[in-house]
Design an enzyme around this catalytic site. Structure first.
Site, PDB file in Angstrom:
ATOM      1  N   ASP A  49      33.315  39.105  30.152  1.00 54.10           N
ATOM      2  CA  ASP A  49      32.665  39.351  31.439  1.00 54.10           C
ATOM      3  C   ASP A  49      31.978  40.716  31.448  1.00 54.10           C
ATOM      4  OD1 ASP A  49      34.954  40.872  31.568  1.00 54.10           O
ATOM      5  OD2 ASP A  49      35.608  40.145  33.526  1.00 54.10           O
ATOM      6  N   SER A  50      32.096  41.446  30.313  1.00 51.56           N
ATOM      7  CA  SER A  50      31.282  42.652  30.125  1.00 51.56           C
ATOM      8  C   SER A  50      29.800  42.295  30.162  1.00 51.56           C
ATOM      9  CB  SER A  50      31.623  43.324  28.795  1.00 51.56           C
ATOM     10  OG  SER A  50      31.528  42.403  27.727  1.00 51.56           O
ATOM     11  N   ASP A  88      35.815  34.688  28.922  1.00 50.91           N
ATOM     12  CA  ASP A  88      36.595  35.357  29.971  1.00 50.91           C
ATOM     13  C   ASP A  88      36.640  34.546  31.255  1.00 50.91           C
ATOM     14  OD1 ASP A  88      37.817  37.793  29.338  1.00 50.91           O
ATOM     15  OD2 ASP A  88      35.915  38.877  29.391  1.00 50.91           O
ATOM     16  N   LYS A 118      40.203  33.950  28.169  1.00 53.18           N
ATOM     17  CA  LYS A 118      40.894  35.247  28.217  1.00 53.18           C
ATOM     18  C   LYS A 118      41.168  35.620  29.671  1.00 53.18           C
ATOM     19  CE  LYS A 118      38.871  39.333  27.004  1.00 53.18           C
ATOM     20  NZ  LYS A 118      38.839  40.043  28.290  1.00 53.18           N
ATOM     21  N   GLU A 120      42.900  38.737  32.108  1.00 54.62           N
ATOM     22  CA  GLU A 120      43.378  40.117  32.161  1.00 54.62           C
ATOM     23  C   GLU A 120      44.668  40.193  32.966  1.00 54.62           C
ATOM     24  OE1 GLU A 120      40.423  42.855  33.630  1.00 54.62           O
ATOM     25  OE2 GLU A 120      38.953  42.266  32.113  1.00 54.62           O
ATOM     26  N   GLU A 187      43.239  47.180  25.286  1.00 58.48           N
ATOM     27  CA  GLU A 187      42.037  47.987  25.531  1.00 58.48           C
ATOM     28  C   GLU A 187      42.404  49.401  25.957  1.00 58.48           C
ATOM     29  OE1 GLU A 187      38.980  46.190  27.932  1.00 58.48           O
ATOM     30  OE2 GLU A 187      37.821  48.059  28.059  1.00 58.48           O
TER      31      GLU A 187
HETATM   32  O1  KIV Z   1      34.602  41.595  28.580  1.00 60.68           O
HETATM   33  C1  KIV Z   1      34.761  42.089  27.460  1.00 60.68           C
HETATM   34  O2  KIV Z   1      33.821  42.299  26.678  1.00 60.68           O
HETATM   35  C2  KIV Z   1      36.110  42.428  27.055  1.00 60.68           C
HETATM   36  C3  KIV Z   1      36.277  43.232  25.806  1.00 60.68           C
HETATM   37  C4  KIV Z   1      35.967  44.641  26.087  1.00 60.68           C
HETATM   38  C5  KIV Z   1      37.631  43.060  25.217  1.00 60.68           C
HETATM   39  O3  KIV Z   1      37.045  42.097  27.719  1.00 60.68           O
END
Ligand code: KIV
Length: 292
Positions: A49-50, A88, A118, A120, A187
């Site tokens: 989600d970056s 994510d 993924k 968090e 992280e």
């Molecule tokens: O969203 C993302 O790119 C991440 C990485 C920084 C692990 O969660």
């Protein structure tokens, strides 16, 4: 593009940890970045989600929606058919109860064509992780600095600096392992604590800003390539190219070439058969004559 080899799987990832074979993970958000990441040989592509910061222009990951994740994940899946893809679950899409969370997971898997999701969080989301795994979907955990909770954490701070924090991180990691996560992203965690956690777990850890003792590393595509303007350097990132400068200079050269009429040149144009233009004038002349 047809798949040429089978993607990695979570059983092989565990073997990689046992064999001390480092796992490489890189983010990608679209078709060309996915193709290039796969050609370069990354083990796992993370549709992170970056993408909120890297490609959508937000200043955090919080505005990113499940529709955004599905859209980008599907493009990545088209580009990297031989690579294991983790996508994510974005902000607040797995906190509204198990049924609600599973609906989002279903979209990421069925519409986004990911192999895993993924999430968090630590012990507080263990029940959700358990339910997702029970539904047959591999889960990558993510603890330490969790960008979706940046307002709660109070900024992008390194985690695991003192004993209490180290204990909390270890407990979170164990809770995720026990809930069935196949691996955990650490992280911005101090090196010694990340290494200790990695040694305690039987599943792989994948670090970003977590030092040399994890079982793998992940970086953001746009950081590795300095594909941003302005590019904000980060201590834990190693950049391998300055693509931002290459793109800016190249586009500047294109603008100049058009302005000074050196583009298009002879080699860029298409030619018609001899006499085509004369025939155009001829027919328009004939039309004019016919009308009078
Ligand atoms: O969203 C993302 O790119 C991440 C990485 C920084 C692990 O969660």
């Amino acid at each position: 593009m047809a798949a040429t080899k089978k993607p990695l799987n979570i059983v092989k990832m565990k073997k990689m940890k046992e064999n001390k074979d480092p796992i490489t993970m890189l983010t990608a958000y679209d078709y060309p970045s996915a193709v290039l990441a796969e050609e370069a040989g990354v083990d796992i592509i993370l549709v992170g989600d970056s993408l909120g910061n890297a490609v959508l222009g937000y200043n955090s990951t919080i505005p990113v929606t499940i529709d955004d994740m599905v859209y980008h994940s599907r493009a990545v899946a088209r580009g990297a058919q031989s690579t294991f893809i983790v996508t994510d679950m974005p902000f607040m899409t797995y906190h509204g109860g198990i049924d609600e969370s599973l609906k989002g997971v279903r979209r990421i898997m069925q519409e986004g064509h990911a192999h895993a999701v993924k999430l968090e969080g630590g012990a507080e989301i263990a029940d959700t992780v358990r339910a997702v795994v029970k539904a047959g979907v591999p889960v990558l955990g993510h603890i330490g600095l969790t960008p979706q909770s940046v307002n709660q954490i109070g900024g992008f701070r390194v985690q695991g600096k003192d004993a209490a924090d180290a204990k909390r991180l270890l407990e979170d990691a164990k809770a995720l392992e026990e809930a069935g996560a196949f691996a955990i992203v650490l992280e911005l965690v101090t090196e010694a604590v990340a290494e200790a956690i990695s040694n305690e777990l039987s599943i792989p850890t994948i670090g970003i800003g977590a030092g040399r003792g994890t079982d793998g590393q992940v970086l953001v595509f746009h950081d590795v390539l300095q594909y941003a303007s302005p590019y904000m350097p980060k201590r834990f990132v190693k950049t391998y190219a300055d693509v931002g400068t290459i793109i800016r200079d190249s586009i500047g050269n294109y603008v100049q070439d058009v302005k000074n009429k050196s583009f298009p040149a002879e080699e860029h144009v298409f030619t018609a058969e001899d006499g085509v233009v004369d025939s155009l004038y001829g027919s328009s002349k004939a039309k004019v004559e016919n009308r009078s």
